[in-house]
Design a protein around this motif. Structure first.
Motif, PDB file in Angstrom:
ATOM      1  N   PHE A  35     -49.015 -27.305  12.768  1.00 38.99           N
ATOM      2  CA  PHE A  35     -47.993 -27.729  13.721  1.00 38.99           C
ATOM      3  C   PHE A  35     -47.135 -28.856  13.159  1.00 38.99           C
ATOM      4  CE2 PHE A  35     -46.619 -30.176  17.484  1.00 38.99           C
ATOM      5  CZ  PHE A  35     -45.847 -29.202  18.064  1.00 38.99           C
TER       6      PHE A  35
ATOM      7  N   LEU B 178     -45.848 -15.400  17.526  1.00 42.43           N
ATOM      8  CA  LEU B 178     -44.611 -15.174  18.265  1.00 42.43           C
ATOM      9  C   LEU B 178     -44.271 -16.416  19.078  1.00 42.43           C
ATOM     10  CD1 LEU B 178     -45.238 -11.546  19.611  1.00 42.43           C
ATOM     11  CD2 LEU B 178     -43.563 -12.226  17.856  1.00 42.43           C
ATOM     12  N   VAL B 179     -42.976 -16.734  19.116  1.00 42.23           N
ATOM     13  CA  VAL B 179     -42.495 -17.856  19.909  1.00 42.23           C
ATOM     14  C   VAL B 179     -42.118 -17.324  21.290  1.00 42.23           C
ATOM     15  CG1 VAL B 179     -40.801 -19.718  20.057  1.00 42.23           C
ATOM     16  CG2 VAL B 179     -41.623 -18.941  17.798  1.00 42.23           C
TER      17      VAL B 179
ATOM     18  N   ILE C 246     -32.246 -26.481  25.006  1.00 35.25           N
ATOM     19  CA  ILE C 246     -31.990 -25.412  24.040  1.00 35.25           C
ATOM     20  C   ILE C 246     -31.103 -24.337  24.663  1.00 35.25           C
ATOM     21  CG2 ILE C 246     -34.185 -24.258  24.626  1.00 35.25           C
ATOM     22  CD1 ILE C 246     -34.323 -23.106  21.879  1.00 35.25           C
TER      23      ILE C 246
ATOM     24  N   ARG D 156     -27.466 -23.390  23.259  1.00 36.26           N
ATOM     25  CA  ARG D 156     -27.275 -22.048  22.703  1.00 36.26           C
ATOM     26  C   ARG D 156     -26.161 -21.300  23.436  1.00 36.26           C
ATOM     27  NH1 ARG D 156     -31.664 -19.903  19.528  1.00 36.26           N
ATOM     28  NH2 ARG D 156     -31.200 -17.849  20.341  1.00 36.26           N
TER      29      ARG D 156
ATOM     30  N   LEU E 259     -47.202 -10.991  11.582  1.00 39.61           N
ATOM     31  CA  LEU E 259     -47.777 -10.283  12.729  1.00 39.61           C
ATOM     32  C   LEU E 259     -49.011  -9.470  12.342  1.00 39.61           C
ATOM     33  CD1 LEU E 259     -44.488  -8.966  14.436  1.00 39.61           C
ATOM     34  CD2 LEU E 259     -45.648 -11.144  14.785  1.00 39.61           C
TER      35      LEU E 259
ATOM     36  N   LEU F 288     -49.632 -26.625  22.988  1.00 40.59           N
ATOM     37  CA  LEU F 288     -50.602 -26.671  21.890  1.00 40.59           C
ATOM     38  C   LEU F 288     -51.575 -27.830  22.045  1.00 40.59           C
ATOM     39  CD1 LEU F 288     -48.221 -25.791  18.927  1.00 40.59           C
ATOM     40  CD2 LEU F 288     -49.934 -24.317  19.972  1.00 40.59           C
TER      41      LEU F 288
ATOM     42  N   PHE G 136     -48.374 -18.419  19.963  1.00 38.23           N
ATOM     43  CA  PHE G 136     -47.999 -19.175  18.765  1.00 38.23           C
ATOM     44  C   PHE G 136     -49.097 -19.079  17.700  1.00 38.23           C
ATOM     45  CE2 PHE G 136     -48.015 -23.014  16.177  1.00 38.23           C
ATOM     46  CZ  PHE G 136     -46.695 -23.099  15.764  1.00 38.23           C
ATOM     47  N   ARG G 137     -50.326 -19.382  18.080  1.00 38.78           N
ATOM     48  CA  ARG G 137     -51.419 -19.469  17.102  1.00 38.78           C
ATOM     49  C   ARG G 137     -51.891 -18.114  16.612  1.00 38.78           C
ATOM     50  NH1 ARG G 137     -54.110 -23.467  20.754  1.00 38.78           N
ATOM     51  NH2 ARG G 137     -53.535 -25.527  19.952  1.00 38.78           N
TER      52      ARG G 137
ATOM     53  N   LYS H 114     -37.624 -16.155  16.558  1.00 39.38           N
ATOM     54  CA  LYS H 114     -38.785 -16.307  17.451  1.00 39.38           C
ATOM     55  C   LYS H 114     -40.068 -15.848  16.766  1.00 39.38           C
ATOM     56  CE  LYS H 114     -35.728 -17.565  20.441  1.00 39.38           C
ATOM     57  NZ  LYS H 114     -35.436 -19.011  20.540  1.00 39.38           N
ATOM     58  N   LEU H 115     -40.117 -16.075  15.451  1.00 41.31           N
ATOM     59  CA  LEU H 115     -41.311 -15.759  14.662  1.00 41.31           C
ATOM     60  C   LEU H 115     -41.875 -17.040  14.060  1.00 41.31           C
ATOM     61  CD1 LEU H 115     -40.059 -12.564  12.767  1.00 41.31           C
ATOM     62  CD2 LEU H 115     -41.805 -12.643  14.573  1.00 41.31           C
ATOM     63  N   VAL H 116     -43.206 -17.128  14.047  1.00 40.58           N
ATOM     64  CA  VAL H 116     -43.883 -18.268  13.451  1.00 40.58           C
ATOM     65  C   VAL H 116     -44.192 -17.904  11.995  1.00 40.58           C
ATOM     66  CG1 VAL H 116     -45.870 -19.802  13.592  1.00 40.58           C
ATOM     67  CG2 VAL H 116     -44.899 -18.819  15.693  1.00 40.58           C
TER      68      VAL H 116
ATOM     69  N   GLY I 231     -38.155 -16.066  24.423  1.00 41.75           N
ATOM     70  CA  GLY I 231     -38.729 -17.052  23.512  1.00 41.75           C
ATOM     71  C   GLY I 231     -37.916 -18.326  23.371  1.00 41.75           C
ATOM     72  N   ASN I 232     -37.049 -18.607  24.353  1.00 44.30           N
ATOM     73  CA  ASN I 232     -36.197 -19.801  24.247  1.00 44.30           C
ATOM     74  C   ASN I 232     -36.901 -21.018  24.835  1.00 44.30           C
ATOM     75  OD1 ASN I 232     -33.977 -18.539  22.932  1.00 44.30           O
ATOM     76  ND2 ASN I 232     -33.505 -17.502  24.860  1.00 44.30           N
ATOM     77  N   ILE I 233     -37.784 -21.585  24.025  1.00 40.30           N
ATOM     78  CA  ILE I 233     -38.645 -22.678  24.477  1.00 40.30           C
ATOM     79  C   ILE I 233     -38.215 -23.980  23.812  1.00 40.30           C
ATOM     80  CG2 ILE I 233     -40.356 -22.241  22.646  1.00 40.30           C
ATOM     81  CD1 ILE I 233     -42.556 -23.001  24.636  1.00 40.30           C
TER      82      ILE I 233
ATOM     83  N   ARG J  56     -60.387 -21.641  11.030  1.00 39.06           N
ATOM     84  CA  ARG J  56     -60.175 -20.219  11.324  1.00 39.06           C
ATOM     85  C   ARG J  56     -61.077 -19.349  10.457  1.00 39.06           C
ATOM     86  NH1 ARG J  56     -55.170 -18.820  14.099  1.00 39.06           N
ATOM     87  NH2 ARG J  56     -55.148 -16.839  13.018  1.00 39.06           N
TER      88      ARG J  56
ATOM     89  N   PHE K 197     -38.979 -27.455  22.103  1.00 41.19           N
ATOM     90  CA  PHE K 197     -40.094 -27.832  21.228  1.00 41.19           C
ATOM     91  C   PHE K 197     -41.132 -28.674  21.962  1.00 41.19           C
ATOM     92  CE2 PHE K 197     -41.994 -30.547  17.898  1.00 41.19           C
ATOM     93  CZ  PHE K 197     -42.593 -29.543  17.156  1.00 41.19           C
TER      94      PHE K 197
ATOM     95  N   PHE L 219     -38.199 -19.841  13.564  1.00 43.78           N
ATOM     96  CA  PHE L 219     -38.682 -20.312  14.862  1.00 43.78           C
ATOM     97  C   PHE L 219     -37.578 -20.234  15.912  1.00 43.78           C
ATOM     98  CE2 PHE L 219     -39.313 -23.619  18.039  1.00 43.78           C
ATOM     99  CZ  PHE L 219     -40.612 -23.407  18.434  1.00 43.78           C
TER     100      PHE L 219
ATOM    101  N   LEU M  59     -43.557 -26.497  23.777  1.00 40.13           N
ATOM    102  CA  LEU M  59     -44.525 -25.887  22.859  1.00 40.13           C
ATOM    103  C   LEU M  59     -45.596 -26.905  22.476  1.00 40.13           C
ATOM    104  CD1 LEU M  59     -45.509 -23.600  21.007  1.00 40.13           C
ATOM    105  CD2 LEU M  59     -43.976 -24.488  19.243  1.00 40.13           C
ATOM    106  N   GLN M  60     -45.156 -28.116  22.183  1.00 38.91           N
ATOM    107  CA  GLN M  60     -46.093 -29.176  21.821  1.00 38.91           C
ATOM    108  C   GLN M  60     -47.105 -29.404  22.945  1.00 38.91           C
ATOM    109  OE1 GLN M  60     -43.994 -32.722  20.662  1.00 38.91           O
ATOM    110  NE2 GLN M  60     -45.653 -33.279  19.285  1.00 38.91           N
TER     111      GLN M  60
END
Lengths: 344, 344
Positions: free
Chosen positions: A335, B299-300, B126, B130, A65, B342, B294-295, A298-300, B331-333, A130, B335, A294, B338-339
């Motif tokens: 990714f 954070l997800v 998901i 879960r 972060l 992105l 994400f980028r 929920k962290l990348v 953040g319950n996404i 970047r 995949f 992930f 997310l793809q």
């Protein structure tokens, strides 16, 4: 020359005088003042799901972060602030395949000086992009045929720019050490006056030595563990031997952010008396940690940045009934690598 | 019957007596005590990259880091704690497409009671998985042909279980309101004694009404904005009209977490005098926010949880020179989503 200067020209020109320079808590306090308002004070997080998965009480310092997505900004900004203004105007030069590149580029952008980053031509496209997006000039080189330090030194000699070493630099180490001060204070705020252990992802040892300095005097009874890729276990072997040992053969690893030939001189001099057993994790363990971060946190997190999480998930040290701090050092992941982690 | 009881049987059996029940800060303080040690105190984060992208000072409350990956745990745990022990033993029932399901299932697991969750058969994979992993019994229904409330009520009548409404329940709202108290305190700790605005993703309005209650008395001069999918703008229209208006036709949206027919009765009664203009974002804006999180933020965040971030990135309110708090609600996404974000 400033003892906080970069190691290689320093050693080249003046020998080992830097060894007499003792980094201490006051250097880290000074670094904290320099980076305040620019670096982010990342939180210290609790995750019940992680405590249940490991049996311990795990305190998570998410440096993903941090500004630029990794801890590297702290050390880079502190180091650039320490360059006298008239020298700083000549710009800075760094070698890096990714996170240090972005930390230096962003610091230079903020301070209005030019940055030249020597990066391998096969670095991840996103990291090249970047770094360019932050305004740095990127010079690519062939990892298998060219010497990146020679390229960087030639630029410094020609332009008067300052070389910023990724880890073996007292100013860089002091900047990373601010993480240690924050962990100590934030752990106390969460009700933990002591820690049983801290685990930090380790390449050359800049962040590990900084955190060891910043944390261990502040909080009692804490064992300090480096964690490395299993095939890049130079720190684990060096700590056991009491002297710097290099990796015999570089093998590929998914943990690109923490692949180094051997411990840094300054960083090892700090860690050799402070670190306990060095830990190692496999690529598979790192990828499992990336997926856990992930899905559950929920962290990348990138594979090299997830090594400490991998160590606790794989039970590399005793966790039951213990309070353990881990650092997630960065989140600049391609990714495709995340996809691979999730498909495991 | 407890005024903090679920709305539908309450209204069904006793009319609108709950209107006389005034939720206040003391209810939220009580909720905070109930959830302490179980819910996570999520941090309030700064991201220089977000401030640069928006021109404002954006304070980010990442409830994706909350237990179960969304804020829903707060309200669910508080509500379950308020059920008298002898009634709680008969279990709990909820209807949810995912995040409330997990919040209730996890709360029930902690308290050792059974949970039955009525979920649409086309809920994100998901979220179904879960919820089952947390030990709940999941009953799926056809969103287009069956009435989920009728299914839930039948279970309650048969088993004596307590129905836990996802948003229109004073106990649930008080639990979500703890986020508002935390934002006020954490903003002050970051040096912000006032906020210019707060933006919160809004479905039925449980979290929005809770935060409005918890935050607005604590911090001065703060405008409060709901944010919804453009085709589910019931709150925006209801706030403008001063009365609850339903969406005329349900269209699909990527923001599955915040699709509701109309504002809740209790939540609207709280928000109608407290909220400023209701904002809306498109699916594309939400997906761009997911990708940015994400980028850049590492954070997800799921699309519905990114609506407030989408609103600031798309400049839906004036940001320049202002301090604005936003909540990333979950953040319950999947995949695949997310793809898609992105690849946009």
């Amino acid at each position: 020359m400033c003892p906080a200067g970069n190691l290689e020209p320093w050693v080249r020109t003046t020998g080992a005088i830097w060894m007499a320079y003792k980094l201490s808590k006051s250097d880290i306090e000074a670094a904290r003042k320099r980076i305040m308002g620019q670096a982010v004070v990342t939180p210290l997080l609790r995750f019940p799901v992680l405590d249940e998965a490991t049996g311990g009480t795990i305190l998570v310092k998410p440096e993903c972060l941090q500004r630029t997505g990794s801890f590297k900004f702290r050390g880079a900004f502190n180091r650039l602030m320490m360059i006298p203004a008239e020298e700083r105007a000549s710009g800075v030069v760094a070698c890096s395949s990714g996170n240090h590149a972005q930390g230096v580029a962003e610091s230079a952008r903020i301070l209005g000086v030019s940055a030249t980053i020597v990066m391998p031509s096969d670095a991840p496209k996103i990291k090249l992009q970047r770094t360019r997006d932050l305004g740095a000039e990127v010079i690519t080189y062939d990892r298998f045929g060219e010497d990146r330090v020679a390229i960087a030194m030639e630029i410094c000699d020609r332009t008067g720019a300052t070389f910023v070493h990724p880890f073996d630099d007292a100013g860089v180490i002091a900047g990373q050490g601010t993480i240690g001060l924050e962990i100590a204070e934030q752990a106390r705020a969460l009700g933990f006056d002591s820690l049983d252990a801290a685990i930090v992802c380790t390449g050359g040892g800049g962040i590990s030595s900084g955190i060891a300095l910043g944390l261990l005097d502040e909080i009692s009874g804490c064992q300090f563990h480096t964690v490395e890729p299993a095939d890049f276990n130079d720190y684990a072997r060096s700590l056991a031997a009491g002297e710097r040992l290099a990796n015999e053969q570089a093998k590929p690893s998914i943990m690109d952010a923490i692949l180094t030939e051997s411990p840094g001189e300054i960083s090892f001099s700090i860690l050799k008396d402070r670190a306990s057993e060095g830990l190692v994790v496999s690529d598979e363990e790192a990828l499992r940690a990336v997926a856990f971060a992930f899905r559950e946190l929920k962290l990348v997190v990138e594979p090299g940045g997830a090594a400490a999480l991998a160590a606790v998930l794989a039970g590399k040290i005793k966790l039951k009934g213990r309070v353990v701090a881990i650092v997630l050092t960065g989140g600049n992941i391609d990714f495709e690598i995340l996809q691979r982690a999730l498909e495991q």
